[in-house]
Design a protein around this motif. Structure first.
Motif, PDB file in Angstrom:
ATOM      1  N   THR A 184      -1.715   3.408  -2.674  1.00 34.37           N
ATOM      2  CA  THR A 184      -1.468   3.746  -1.271  1.00 34.37           C
ATOM      3  C   THR A 184      -0.231   3.029  -0.767  1.00 34.37           C
ATOM      4  OG1 THR A 184      -3.850   3.862  -1.008  1.00 34.37           O
ATOM      5  CG2 THR A 184      -2.552   3.875   1.000  1.00 34.37           C
ATOM      6  N   TRP A 185      -0.071   1.779  -1.201  1.00 32.30           N
ATOM      7  CA  TRP A 185       1.087   1.002  -0.758  1.00 32.30           C
ATOM      8  C   TRP A 185       2.385   1.641  -1.248  1.00 32.30           C
ATOM      9  CZ3 TRP A 185       3.584  -1.686   2.405  1.00 32.30           C
ATOM     10  CH2 TRP A 185       4.748  -2.361   2.027  1.00 32.30           C
ATOM     11  N   ILE A 186       2.378   2.104  -2.511  1.00 31.28           N
ATOM     12  CA  ILE A 186       3.582   2.759  -3.058  1.00 31.28           C
ATOM     13  C   ILE A 186       3.953   3.957  -2.190  1.00 31.28           C
ATOM     14  CG2 ILE A 186       4.498   4.019  -5.036  1.00 31.28           C
ATOM     15  CD1 ILE A 186       3.981   1.483  -6.172  1.00 31.28           C
ATOM     16  N   THR A 187       2.940   4.791  -1.904  1.00 29.75           N
ATOM     17  CA  THR A 187       3.216   5.975  -1.095  1.00 29.75           C
ATOM     18  C   THR A 187       3.640   5.589   0.315  1.00 29.75           C
ATOM     19  OG1 THR A 187       1.552   7.151  -2.348  1.00 29.75           O
ATOM     20  CG2 THR A 187       2.243   8.149  -0.295  1.00 29.75           C
TER      21      THR A 187
ATOM     22  N   THR B 273     -10.920   0.086  -4.093  1.00 30.57           N
ATOM     23  CA  THR B 273     -10.195  -0.703  -3.105  1.00 30.57           C
ATOM     24  C   THR B 273     -10.721  -2.132  -3.046  1.00 30.57           C
ATOM     25  OG1 THR B 273     -11.679   0.099  -1.414  1.00 30.57           O
ATOM     26  CG2 THR B 273      -9.561   1.205  -1.603  1.00 30.57           C
ATOM     27  N   ALA B 274     -12.022  -2.274  -2.844  1.00 32.65           N
ATOM     28  CA  ALA B 274     -12.556  -3.607  -2.583  1.00 32.65           C
ATOM     29  C   ALA B 274     -12.812  -4.378  -3.862  1.00 32.65           C
ATOM     30  CB  ALA B 274     -13.836  -3.502  -1.774  1.00 32.65           C
ATOM     31  N   GLU B 275     -13.136  -3.682  -4.964  1.00 29.59           N
ATOM     32  CA  GLU B 275     -13.570  -4.412  -6.146  1.00 29.59           C
ATOM     33  C   GLU B 275     -12.480  -4.576  -7.197  1.00 29.59           C
ATOM     34  OE1 GLU B 275     -17.107  -2.606  -7.576  1.00 29.59           O
ATOM     35  OE2 GLU B 275     -18.254  -3.139  -5.784  1.00 29.59           O
ATOM     36  N   LYS B 276     -11.280  -4.052  -6.907  1.00 36.93           N
ATOM     37  CA  LYS B 276     -10.177  -4.234  -7.852  1.00 36.93           C
ATOM     38  C   LYS B 276      -9.130  -5.132  -7.209  1.00 36.93           C
ATOM     39  CE  LYS B 276     -10.943  -1.110 -11.292  1.00 36.93           C
ATOM     40  NZ  LYS B 276     -12.309  -0.765 -10.923  1.00 36.93           N
ATOM     41  N   LYS B 277      -8.391  -5.868  -8.064  1.00 38.18           N
ATOM     42  CA  LYS B 277      -7.274  -6.650  -7.529  1.00 38.18           C
ATOM     43  C   LYS B 277      -6.209  -5.704  -7.011  1.00 38.18           C
ATOM     44  CE  LYS B 277      -6.796 -10.942 -10.055  1.00 38.18           C
ATOM     45  NZ  LYS B 277      -6.638 -10.787 -11.480  1.00 38.18           N
ATOM     46  N   ILE B 278      -5.532  -6.136  -5.946  1.00 41.59           N
ATOM     47  CA  ILE B 278      -4.562  -5.247  -5.325  1.00 41.59           C
ATOM     48  C   ILE B 278      -3.414  -4.936  -6.277  1.00 41.59           C
ATOM     49  CG2 ILE B 278      -2.853  -5.119  -3.467  1.00 41.59           C
ATOM     50  CD1 ILE B 278      -4.786  -6.518  -1.701  1.00 41.59           C
ATOM     51  N   THR B 279      -3.074  -5.878  -7.145  1.00 37.88           N
ATOM     52  CA  THR B 279      -1.946  -5.649  -8.043  1.00 37.88           C
ATOM     53  C   THR B 279      -2.322  -4.762  -9.219  1.00 37.88           C
ATOM     54  OG1 THR B 279      -2.572  -7.750  -9.013  1.00 37.88           O
ATOM     55  CG2 THR B 279      -0.685  -7.775  -7.525  1.00 37.88           C
TER      56      THR B 279
ATOM     57  N   GLU C 253     -16.475   5.642  -5.012  1.00 35.54           N
ATOM     58  CA  GLU C 253     -15.229   5.514  -5.782  1.00 35.54           C
ATOM     59  C   GLU C 253     -14.172   4.775  -4.963  1.00 35.54           C
ATOM     60  OE1 GLU C 253     -14.171   6.518  -8.794  1.00 35.54           O
ATOM     61  OE2 GLU C 253     -11.989   6.555  -8.595  1.00 35.54           O
ATOM     62  N   ILE C 254     -14.075   5.149  -3.676  1.00 36.16           N
ATOM     63  CA  ILE C 254     -13.087   4.472  -2.836  1.00 36.16           C
ATOM     64  C   ILE C 254     -13.424   2.989  -2.732  1.00 36.16           C
ATOM     65  CG2 ILE C 254     -12.222   4.276  -0.473  1.00 36.16           C
ATOM     66  CD1 ILE C 254     -12.357   7.235  -0.237  1.00 36.16           C
ATOM     67  N   TRP C 255     -14.701   2.691  -2.544  1.00 41.09           N
ATOM     68  CA  TRP C 255     -15.106   1.291  -2.452  1.00 41.09           C
ATOM     69  C   TRP C 255     -14.761   0.545  -3.738  1.00 41.09           C
ATOM     70  CZ3 TRP C 255     -16.246  -2.479   0.649  1.00 41.09           C
ATOM     71  CH2 TRP C 255     -16.914  -3.609   0.162  1.00 41.09           C
TER      72      TRP C 255
END
Lengths: 286, 281
Positions: free
Chosen positions: A87-90, A72-78, A67-69
């Motif tokens: 994670t960036w928001i937090t 994180t890796a397979e979705k666009k960051i936005t 799920e983490i993979w």
């Protein structure tokens, strides 16, 4: 070096216990499903099923890792489904709160050390303020600040700030008072002005204390940011992922947010640790 | 307008009084009075500002309004207190600290385990363990059992790490002395190493008291029966009944301080021999 083997053993044991617990906790669901389909489960099938359910009571480690993979890796960051985005928001709330809390804590500590009235009247309240479970205030702070038009980052950062300022105040007060009489006398024989005394003796002497406090403070700050995200109705951030996961029973999502939060905490604490080592080395303190 | 002047006057009087008191020789009584005057001054300013600027009760209720609410809803507050603090926090605290202590004593026997568990425990103690709350609420249901479980998880590692450290606090000379007495390992443990560990253990217990209260309250944000302090806080925030929220916070503050004070008091009787305790008397 002699720590690696025991630590590895403990970690491996944790994983084994985790897998066994997953079998144990998820088996009732697997049995239910098999019963409805009128099948008998062999033990291999049972184990395979408990480790691959959609909404397990306890997801197996590889499910969480997957799920983490994926997030994180397979979705666009936005993308709103990307864990990096949350994670960036937090992280941004944590860092802002940490910065505010640290500066406020240092200023307060300087005031306490240099002003006797403040020492006597404020210090007891600083200590008392920490016996209060402040996180209970989080929903109110968020809602009230929202009502007067402040929303987004700042309310969360306020909670982080409150949690992180205490270790800094206590550590810095101790640190600024750590120079011994002999060192102070030495400064006086050099006819040092009060500001020279502060910048050249008290402040450098307090750095080891400051860094010890910063480590505690940054971890507390992250907890504050996560809890601060709960009452806003699960919009964005790791805390929101936790809450949304618990609403919809998405246990894998909860665990992945949790692991991410843990990794973030470890990262932040170790960054402070590295800065600490570099600074103290340059100052010749280690 | 006169309320603002009143607040300003309270500030000047309180500040002047504290400056005057700070310059006196500090007897025990004055030492207590200064922070209390500071707190009262803050409360008075708060009251004056809220009334003077006509701040809406939805944003910030005045201390007097909170006090009225506190006095009026005693039975609700008591019910929440029993649900969250006694059933959730206290049972989790006792079970958590007790099992952490026992675990520490057991792993003390095995240096291998110690070297492995201490870094891991230190790591876990820095993690945002509160995040476990939704999972534990799912496992143990909405009632107090899940809150006790959250508290258990939160207090376990700080107490474990501190106790393990404490058990290593006896120095070689003290251990040698026990050896010359031909003391058995159990005797050394009970008569030397456990007492030496007590300052560390109490340090852990003090950290754990605040964590326990936080754990019990935050866990209720993820689901609870219709009573409990965390439930009441989030429900009242939703109804914009902020005086109720503040009343709950007053309860939390009193309980938190009392619990911390209680542990500190026990510490003083148990570790009366420790320099940090002796210096005070």
């Amino acid at each position: 070096m002699n720590k690696i083997l025991p630590v590895l053993t403990v970690i491996i044991t944790i994983f084994i216990v985790w897998y066994i617990a997953a079998i144990w906790l998820n088996s009732s669901w697997a049995y239910d499903k098999a019963m409805r389909e009128g099948k008998q489960l062999s033990s291999i099938e049972l184990i395979a099923d408990t480790w691959s359910q959609d909404k397990p009571k306890l997801p197996a480690p590889h499910q969480v890792a997957l799920e983490i993979w994926e997030t994180t890796a397979e979705k666009k960051i936005t993308s709103k489904r990307s864990l990096i985005y949350h994670t960036w928001i937090t992280l941004s709330a944590t860092l802002l709160g940490f910065l505010l809390g640290t500066s406020f804590g240092i200023l307060l500590a300087i005031g306490i050390v240099y002003n006797r009235v403040m020492d006597l009247s404020v210090m007891p309240w600083v200590i008392a303020s920490q016996t209060i479970p402040i996180l209970a205030l989080a929903p109110m702070i968020i809602v009230v600040l929202n009502a007067i038009g402040i929303s987004g980052l700042l309310p969360k950062a306020m909670i982080s700030m409150y949690l992180s300022f205490f270790p800094v105040v206590v550590g810095m007060v101790k640190g600024l008072r750590s120079p011994e009489i002999m060192q102070l006398d030495q400064m006086w024989t050099w006819n040092a002005s009060p500001s020279q005394l502060f910048w050249r003796l008290r402040l450098p002497a307090s750095t080891p204390f400051l860094f010890a406090s910063l480590k505690v403070g940054v971890a507390a700050s992250l907890v504050g940011a996560i809890v601060g995200e709960l009452p806003t109705g699960a919009v964005a951030g790791l805390g929101a992922r936790l809450l949304a996961g618990s609403y919809y029973g998405q246990t894998i999502q909860i665990w992945s947010a949790l692991i991410m939060a843990a990794a973030l905490a470890a990262l932040l604490v170790s960054i402070v640790g590295i800065v600490q080592r570099l600074t103290l080395k340059r100052m010749g303190m280690v | 307008m006169q309320w603002i002047i009143f607040a300003f006057a309270a500030w000047v009087v309180g500040w002047a009084l504290n400056i005057w008191l700070s310059n006196m020789t500090l007897k025990g009584f004055v030492r207590f009075a200064i922070p209390i005057i500071f707190g009262l001054t803050l409360l008075t300013i708060w009251e004056g500002v809220v009334r003077g600027f006509d701040v809406s009760a939805v944003l910030l209720p005045s201390p007097s309004a909170i006090a009225v609410r506190f006095a009026a809803s005693g039975s609700i507050l008591w019910e929440d207190f029993v649900q969250t603090m006694v059933k959730g926090a206290l049972s989790g605290y006792i079970i958590g600290c007790g099992s952490a202590f026992l675990t520490a004593v057991i792993i003390d026997r095995f240096p291998f385990l110690q070297r492995g568990l201490l870094p891991v425990g230190n790591f876990v103690a820095a993690l945002p363990v509160v995040g476990m709350a939704p999972i534990l609420v799912m496992w143990f249901g909405f009632d107090w059992q899940s809150k006790a479980a959250v508290v258990f998880v939160m207090v376990f590692f700080p107490v474990l790490v501190n106790t393990v450290q404490g058990l290593q606090a006896s120095n070689a000379m003290q251990l040698d002395l026990m050896e010359t007495y031909a003391a058995s390992p159990q005797q050394t443990l009970v008569k030397l190493r456990l007492p030496m560990a007590m300052p560390f253990v109490f340090n852990g217990l003090k950290i754990a008291t605040t964590l326990a209260l936080i754990g019990a309250i935050v866990a209720e944000f993820f689901g609870s029966p219709i009573r409990g302090m965390g439930f009441r806080i989030s429900a009242s925030v939703g109804q914009l009944a902020l005086d109720m929220v503040w009343a709950e916070i007053v309860v939390a503050a009193i309980v938190g301080s009392a619990a911390y004070g209680g542990v500190a008091l026990i510490e003083r009787t148990v570790t009366f021999w420790h320099p940090s305790q002796r210096a005070r008397s």
